[in-house]
Write an enzyme that holds these catalytic residues in place. Structure first.
Site, PDB file in Angstrom:
ATOM      1  N   GLU A 113       8.850   2.836  -4.657  1.00  0.00           N
ATOM      2  CA  GLU A 113       7.627   3.152  -4.781  1.00  0.00           C
ATOM      3  C   GLU A 113       7.411   4.111  -3.487  1.00  0.00           C
ATOM      4  OE1 GLU A 113       3.418   1.118  -2.938  1.00  0.00           O
ATOM      5  OE2 GLU A 113       5.369   0.392  -2.254  1.00  0.00           O
ATOM      6  N   ASP A 126      10.032  -1.281  -1.675  1.00  0.00           N
ATOM      7  CA  ASP A 126       8.676  -1.189  -1.212  1.00  0.00           C
ATOM      8  C   ASP A 126       8.585   0.152  -0.343  1.00  0.00           C
ATOM      9  OD1 ASP A 126       5.989  -2.350  -1.068  1.00  0.00           O
ATOM     10  OD2 ASP A 126       6.596  -2.363   1.107  1.00  0.00           O
TER      11      ASP A 126
END
Length: 582
Positions: free
Chosen positions: A281, A244
């Site tokens: 990401e 993330d």
């Protein structure tokens, strides 16, 4: 068994195991570490007391039966009763499916989700990408406020529930990818600061103090998060991790944390004899993220490509606000640029950021599968005010157009749960904070955020209301009804075509043609296949290049074959895949 903990600031550490106290000794070989041996089996409750204070859970706890504020429980990963041998599934050629355990079914458990795996196997996806599973306070939440990076959220089914789910997925031939959060921990239940310098004020993130990756004590902090990543992959037989917001990993050291992590994962893959991969990401549009380490990059195996999403979104919806503005100036051409080079902002000016952004990918050395392409994700749905998917705003024909572009692009495609049948359920932001002040702060903050964009406060779903989570659960009666059934069949046909046609998984950025037509249609060719998309409510027209005879392989609406000169007339809001006769 041996109990160890890193607590460099403590003067005295005790193990509290099943109600008994065991003094711990400093480890002479490792600065700041404490250790002791004690008899314990799976399920035994334990914690560490620092300098006479009440015991806290193990920072490396695998199980927290009573949540992040309770004691840890011993877990023996070697005792998981695996039924299926698994040699792994690599990323090239994959089709990923992002899902959230808490809303994939109304039950919100691993076992309930496992019961739906036959649907995914029949759909044709290759990997399930699970949103974060780390323990967090309460029962339901997105998972991005986890506070125990080694532990499995107990309400989902705990460690054994995860092992059963992974084993069941492997039995259906599905790989499993886990979304992990290394850039911050949640605001409640985080006990790491009591043990050591896990965070630093040297850097700051949108969530507060940054994880300590480069300040004093950071060697052990880096080892902590790398060890957690390896444990997920090794102990639960996962195939990959989604990392993330890697742009929020503040690290000024010569060797970036991501390069160290990717090196460790590659070494583990060699050790266990199956492919393992990392997907980042990142909103940096930085080619170094996936550039091999030996070439000066960070060595991740892939990264999400939001530019492709934004281009496709504006192409289909015409939305122009916020970061969509630059893409919406000419949605078709923005889509052509991202299909041809990956990033739209590759050094160009971003009006949303007020500056130049990104750098160009080298398409000669970067395989196209290193970028993930998608029309919807948890972020792009859940971070909208009402958590609305594309389906309430677009016709089934436009949803079919989105599927054709995603699944026929050179990128690794990813779907968000329910997308394959045009789920009508929203996916909204929901929390279950037990601290009343924190709960109210989150509620007010959410409403304040969207009030700035013109939304009335009463229209914003209350994240703490259990009904918000329930509204976000998939309705599994929909796939059997129209128009959902037709869309589901379309996704199955396109995914099957992707698996059957080597041109669609060719890692080269090679097109026989790639263009936006004067009337705003999209046309691109990959090998013998031609993909043509008309997003407009009126008929469109394009000319195939080359104008060889072609047969229609798949069409959302009935479409006549192209004329002798290659001219193809398209019905409104439809996508067509053709194959050249030669």
């Amino acid at each position: 068994m041996l109990f160890e903990v890193w607590a460099p600031r403590a003067e005295r550490v005790e193990l509290r195991l099943e109600g008994r106290t065991h003094p711990m000794e400093r480890d002479a070989a490792r600065e700041g570490w404490w250790r002791t041996a004690a008899g314990a089996g799976p399920g035994a409750r334990y914690g560490f007391a620092l300098d006479g204070r009440p015991p806290l859970p193990d920072p490396r706890s695998r199980r927290l039966p009573d949540g992040p504020d309770g004691l840890s429980a011993v877990v023996d990963p070697a005792g998981f009763p695996w039924r299926h041998q698994w040699r792994g599934r690599q990323l090239p050629g994959a089709v990923l499916y992002e899902l959230h355990i808490g809303t994939f079914t109304r039950e919100g458990t691993f076992d309930a989700a496992a019961g739906r795996l036959p649907h995914l196997a029949e759909l044709g996806v290759t990997h399930v990408e699970l949103m974060p599973l780390c323990s967090f306070p309460g029962t339901h939440g997105w998972g991005y406020d986890g506070v125990a990076p080694w532990a499995v959220h107990e309400p989902y089914g705990g460690p054994e529930g995860l092992a059963r789910f992974v084993d069941a997925a492997h039995g259906h031939g599905l790989g499993v990818v886990l979304d992990v959060v290394h850039n911050h921990l949640g605001p409640s239940g985080n006990h790491l600061p009591a043990f050591g310098p896990y965070f630093t004020d040297t850097h700051h993130t949108p969530w507060g103090a940054a994880v300590n990756l480069d300040a004093p004590g950071s060697d052990e902090v880096r080892a902590y998060f790398i060890g957690s990543a390896l444990a997920w992959l090794r102990d639960y037989r996962l195939d990959g991790l989604r990392l993330d917001a890697v742009h929020a990993l503040r690290d000024g050291r010569a060797r970036h944390f991501l390069a160290e992590l990717s090196s460790a994962v590659d070494a583990l893959a060699a050790q266990v004899g199956r492919p393992l991969f990392l997907i980042g990401e990142s909103d940096l549009n930085d080619p170094r993220t996936t550039t091999p380490r030996e070439a000066g990059g960070q060595g991740l195996h892939a990264q999400w490509n939001d530019d492709f999403h934004h281009a496709l979104h504006t192409f289909l919806t015409g939305e122009r606000q916020g970061y969509y503005a630059d893409f919406a100036a000419d949605g078709a051409r923005a889509l052509v640029k991202t299909l041809g080079g990956g990033f739209f902002h590759d050094g160009t000016y971003s009006s949303f950021r007020g500056r130049g952004h990104g750098a160009p990918l080298n398409t000669l050395t970067t395989p196209a599968h290193r970028l993930l392409g998608y029309a919807q994700t948890h972020d792009q749905i859940g971070n909208r005010a009402l958590g609305d998917r594309l389906s309430p705003r677009l016709s089934p024909g436009l949803l079919a157009c989105a599927a054709a572009v995603v699944l026929c692009s050179p990128f690794t495609p990813m779907l968000f749960m329910g997308e394959e049948w045009g789920a009508a359920t929203p996916w909204q932001y929901f929390t279950d904070h037990r601290d009343p002040e924190l709960a109210e702060a989150v509620r007010r903050g959410r409403r304040r955020e969207f009030a700035a964009h013109g939304w009335a406060a009463e229209d914003i779903p209350d994240p703490q209301d259990p009904a918000t989570r329930l509204r976000s659960c998939l309705d599994w009666t929909e796939p059997a009804r129209e128009p959902h059934a037709a869309l589901l069949d379309w996704y199955r046909r396109l995914i099957a075509l992707r698996h059957a046609e080597p041109a669609l998984t060719d890692p080269r950025w090679s097109y026989t043609h790639l263009s936006a037509t004067p009337d705003g249609c999209l046309a691109f060719g990959r090998g013998p296949l031609h993909i043509v998309v008309n997003p407009h409510p009126h008929p469109g027209e394009t000319r195939l290049v080359p104008p060889a005879p072609a047969e229609i392989v798949a069409a959302w609406r009935p479409t006549d074959p192209p004329a002798a000169d290659g001219t193809l007339r398209l019905p409104p809001e439809t996508a067509v895949v053709l194959r050249s006769a030669g």
